[in-house]
Motif scaffolding. Structure first.
Motif, PDB file in Angstrom:
ATOM      1  N   LEU A  80      -1.203   9.045   6.635  1.00  0.00           N
ATOM      2  CA  LEU A  80      -1.270   7.617   6.348  1.00  0.00           C
ATOM      3  C   LEU A  80       0.122   6.985   6.307  1.00  0.00           C
ATOM      4  CD1 LEU A  80      -4.053   7.533   3.592  1.00  0.00           C
ATOM      5  CD2 LEU A  80      -4.246   6.824   5.982  1.00  0.00           C
ATOM      6  N   MET A  81       1.078   7.689   5.723  1.00  0.00           N
ATOM      7  CA  MET A  81       2.439   7.161   5.653  1.00  0.00           C
ATOM      8  C   MET A  81       3.049   7.008   7.050  1.00  0.00           C
ATOM      9  SD  MET A  81       4.138   9.062   2.337  1.00  0.00           S
ATOM     10  CE  MET A  81       5.489   7.915   2.144  1.00  0.00           C
TER      11      MET A  81
ATOM     12  N   VAL B 271      -1.893  12.134   2.880  1.00  0.00           N
ATOM     13  CA  VAL B 271      -0.900  11.106   2.553  1.00  0.00           C
ATOM     14  C   VAL B 271       0.132  10.991   3.661  1.00  0.00           C
ATOM     15  CG1 VAL B 271       1.006  10.521   1.007  1.00  0.00           C
ATOM     16  CG2 VAL B 271      -1.195  11.237   0.061  1.00  0.00           C
TER      17      VAL B 271
ATOM     18  N   GLN C 116      -4.021  17.110   0.080  1.00  0.00           N
ATOM     19  CA  GLN C 116      -3.589  15.764  -0.305  1.00  0.00           C
ATOM     20  C   GLN C 116      -2.297  15.388   0.407  1.00  0.00           C
ATOM     21  OE1 GLN C 116      -3.690  14.771  -4.528  1.00  0.00           O
ATOM     22  NE2 GLN C 116      -1.764  13.649  -4.344  1.00  0.00           N
TER      23      GLN C 116
ATOM     24  N   LEU D 277       0.833   4.956  -2.357  1.00  0.00           N
ATOM     25  CA  LEU D 277       0.658   6.074  -1.427  1.00  0.00           C
ATOM     26  C   LEU D 277       1.803   7.065  -1.588  1.00  0.00           C
ATOM     27  CD1 LEU D 277      -1.197   7.043   0.876  1.00  0.00           C
ATOM     28  CD2 LEU D 277       0.342   5.884   2.477  1.00  0.00           C
TER      29      LEU D 277
ATOM     30  N   SER E  92       2.851   3.166   7.197  1.00  0.00           N
ATOM     31  CA  SER E  92       4.136   2.733   6.645  1.00  0.00           C
ATOM     32  C   SER E  92       5.255   2.785   7.680  1.00  0.00           C
ATOM     33  CB  SER E  92       4.505   3.591   5.430  1.00  0.00           C
ATOM     34  OG  SER E  92       3.550   3.431   4.398  1.00  0.00           O
TER      35      SER E  92
ATOM     36  N   SER F  51       1.169  -4.487  -4.710  1.00  0.00           N
ATOM     37  CA  SER F  51       1.214  -3.048  -4.906  1.00  0.00           C
ATOM     38  C   SER F  51       0.551  -2.646  -6.219  1.00  0.00           C
ATOM     39  CB  SER F  51       2.668  -2.569  -4.884  1.00  0.00           C
ATOM     40  OG  SER F  51       2.720  -1.170  -4.944  1.00  0.00           O
TER      41      SER F  51
ATOM     42  N   LEU G 213       1.237   9.250  -4.590  1.00  0.00           N
ATOM     43  CA  LEU G 213       0.315  10.347  -4.301  1.00  0.00           C
ATOM     44  C   LEU G 213       1.016  11.444  -3.494  1.00  0.00           C
ATOM     45  CD1 LEU G 213      -2.889   8.303  -3.345  1.00  0.00           C
ATOM     46  CD2 LEU G 213      -2.530   9.648  -5.431  1.00  0.00           C
TER      47      LEU G 213
ATOM     48  N   LEU H 299      -6.127   2.813  -6.309  1.00  0.00           N
ATOM     49  CA  LEU H 299      -5.878   4.194  -5.899  1.00  0.00           C
ATOM     50  C   LEU H 299      -5.573   5.139  -7.057  1.00  0.00           C
ATOM     51  CD1 LEU H 299      -3.653   3.647  -2.717  1.00  0.00           C
ATOM     52  CD2 LEU H 299      -6.095   4.168  -2.809  1.00  0.00           C
TER      53      LEU H 299
ATOM     54  N   PHE I  28       0.827  -1.202   0.000  1.00  0.00           N
ATOM     55  CA  PHE I  28       0.000   0.000   0.000  1.00  0.00           C
ATOM     56  C   PHE I  28       0.865   1.256   0.000  1.00  0.00           C
ATOM     57  CE2 PHE I  28      -2.490   3.221   2.410  1.00  0.00           C
ATOM     58  CZ  PHE I  28      -3.526   3.377   1.508  1.00  0.00           C
ATOM     59  N   GLY I  29       2.056   1.158   0.588  1.00  0.00           N
ATOM     60  CA  GLY I  29       2.919   2.323   0.702  1.00  0.00           C
ATOM     61  C   GLY I  29       3.445   2.843  -0.616  1.00  0.00           C
TER      62      GLY I  29
END
Length: 309
Positions: free
Chosen positions: A214-215, A211, A207, A21, A219, A250, A24, A257, A17-18
């Motif tokens: 979330l990171m 991001v 954004q 991400l 992550s 990924s 983005l 995404l 997922f990272g």
């Protein structure tokens, strides 16, 4: 020792997922600013969490070893990748190079820890390499035009491979959350230097904030801590084998995404990577205790794949 399935799945999903991400995040702000904020905020939050939960921070020699691991697995890996991207290396090529981690880690562990390269482990590493190439097949021709920046990306590969083996050898007794907190805090220093050199820009503030949150949470604080936990259980080679599956997963996240199409190679890579992990887990790890660190182990990181996890 085999990796618990839930733990392995968590590492694969969070690392996979990272990558999109990170794509983005790079679209929202300059890459080295993104990494500096990620490392600095993650380090501060984890240090606070370590204190709040009463965990022991590494001291003395352990602190030095945890610092080296952070500089290798975080600073060298990600700054190497981002310097490569800054120099014009396509994101898919960077993902392909970092995905070779299982094979490189196997070689490094053989040299540094004198781990025996059994036919089973050699087969697993070969299948892992095939899985990454299959998942990133559409970017293979771009290797010929990657330019000098490919050297920085290779430096990132060396960072994660050597860092994993170093952690296995010297940090088996370090709490993974505490060790990760030190590593993130230390990695923020060279990232800050690169921000000063290349400058910092933010083009999509909202954004970028989303991001970054979330990171930091998924992550840096969770995925990397769990990856260090896996090294404590299965060794650097066993943990690195998860990278055989990560590029394909990924690619699926990139479809969800970023709207990037899933290439047939991603499905083939998922099958080959799963086979590599299964073969690597057969029979467990048989590393002699004398080849590990001193002390007892404690209970305790285009195809649509993007660099920047």
């Amino acid at each position: 020792m085999r990796i618990p399935p839930a733990l392995a799945l968590s590492v694969v999903v969070l690392y996979a997922f990272g990558y999109p991400l990170g794509a983005l995040g790079i679209a929202a702000m300059s890459p080295f600013l993104l990494l500096f904020l990620r490392f600095a905020i993650s380090g501060a939050l984890m240090l606070a969490l370590v204190r709040a939960t009463g965990r022991r921070l590494p001291r003395g020699v352990e602190l030095g070893h945890a610092t080296v691991v952070g500089l290798l697995t975080q600073a060298t890996q990600f700054l190497g990748c981002y310097l490569g991207l800054q120099a014009g290396v396509p994101a898919g090529v960077a993902a392909l190079i970092i995905g070779v981690n299982p094979a490189v880690t196997t070689v490094v562990a053989r040299l540094a820890l004198r781990e025996r390269l059994t036919p089973r482990r050699a087969l697993a590493a070969t299948l892992g390499l095939a899985a990454v190439v299959a998942a990133c097949w559409s970017t293979v021709p771009a290797l010929a035009h990657a330019g000098a920046g490919i050297g920085f990306t290779l430096l990132g590969l060396v960072g994660i491979a050597v860092g994993g083996v170093y952690h296995q050898r010297f940090c088996r007794g370090v709490d993974p959350l505490a060790g990760n907190a030190v590593g993130m805090a230390v990695a923020a220093i060279p990232a800050g230097v690169l921000v000063a050199v290349f400058g910092a820009t933010v083009v999509r503030p909202i954004q970028g904030v989303v991001v970054l949150v979330l990171m930091v949470l998924l992550s840096s604080m969770t995925a990397t801590t769990l990856y260090l936990r896996v090294i404590g259980i299965a060794g650097a080679g066993g943990a690195a084998m998860l990278f055989a599956v990560i590029p394909s997963v990924s690619a699926l996240f990139a479809f969800l995404l970023l709207g990037e199409p899933v290439q047939p190679g991603a499905i083939a890579g998922l099958a080959l990577g799963g086979a590599a992990c299964a073969i690597a887990s057969l029979g467990g790890r048989r590393t002699p205790a004398r080849d590990l660190s001193v002390g007892e182990p404690a209970l305790r990181e285009g195809s649509g794949v993007r660099s920047g996890a």
